[in-house]
Scaffold this active site. Structure first.
Site, PDB file in Angstrom:
ATOM      1  N   CYS A   1     -51.724  -5.908   9.818  1.00 19.15           N
ATOM      2  CA  CYS A   1     -53.027  -6.322   9.298  1.00 19.15           C
ATOM      3  C   CYS A   1     -54.154  -5.430   9.821  1.00 19.15           C
ATOM      4  CB  CYS A   1     -53.317  -7.779   9.655  1.00 19.15           C
ATOM      5  SG  CYS A   1     -53.746  -8.082  11.390  1.00 19.15           S
TER       6      CYS A   1
ATOM      7  N   CYS B   1     -47.974  -4.884  14.219  1.00 21.01           N
ATOM      8  CA  CYS B   1     -49.091  -5.311  13.385  1.00 21.01           C
ATOM      9  C   CYS B   1     -49.100  -4.582  12.039  1.00 21.01           C
ATOM     10  CB  CYS B   1     -50.403  -5.031  14.127  1.00 21.01           C
ATOM     11  SG  CYS B   1     -51.873  -5.396  13.161  1.00 21.01           S
TER      12      CYS B   1
ATOM     13  N   HIS C   1     -53.399 -11.693  12.339  1.00 21.24           N
ATOM     14  CA  HIS C   1     -53.213 -11.870  10.899  1.00 21.24           C
ATOM     15  C   HIS C   1     -53.441 -13.313  10.467  1.00 21.24           C
ATOM     16  CE1 HIS C   1     -49.218 -12.548  12.696  1.00 21.24           C
ATOM     17  NE2 HIS C   1     -49.103 -13.461  11.765  1.00 21.24           N
TER      18      HIS C   1
ATOM     19  N   LYS D   1     -46.421 -15.927   3.777  1.00 20.79           N
ATOM     20  CA  LYS D   1     -46.680 -14.808   4.698  1.00 20.79           C
ATOM     21  C   LYS D   1     -45.569 -13.785   4.533  1.00 20.79           C
ATOM     22  CE  LYS D   1     -46.273 -15.541   9.138  1.00 20.79           C
ATOM     23  NZ  LYS D   1     -46.514 -15.886  10.541  1.00 20.79           N
TER      24      LYS D   1
END
Length: 96
Positions: free
Chosen positions: A64, A62, A77, A44
């Site tokens: 995503c 964020c 995500h 990640k």
């Protein structure tokens, strides 16, 4: 989620000029991977930035485009990464 911005009218105008009419803007992520090539060897991708003047000790933003609390991260995500094989994660702002 869409947001609306309202604009006050200048004194004496009964209706706004066309340039000041309300608009609704919706931002949606496209299907598929968001991160096609950056650090794909990592599980990640999470970046942290240390900032001296923050109200909270940690704020996750964020990356995503699927968060229900956008621009803040709500963990969406995780589901996105499982569904697409992507590895996108939040941007963390940390108070120094």
């Amino acid at each position: 989620m869409a947001s609306m911005v309202s604009v006050g009218l200048p004194f004496g105008l009964s209706s706004p000029p066309k340039s000041l009419t309300r608009r609704m803007v919706a931002v949606r992520a496209e299907a598929g991977a968001i991160n096609p090539e950056i650090r794909k060897t990592e599980d990640k991708v999470v970046d942290s930035v240390v900032v001296t003047e923050l109200a909270k000790p940690l704020t996750a933003y964020c990356r995503c485009w699927r968060s229900g609390t956008f621009p803040l991260c709500d963990g969406s995500h995780v589901k996105h990464n499982k569904a697409t094989g992507d590895n996108v994660g939040p941007l963390l702002l940390k108070k120094q």
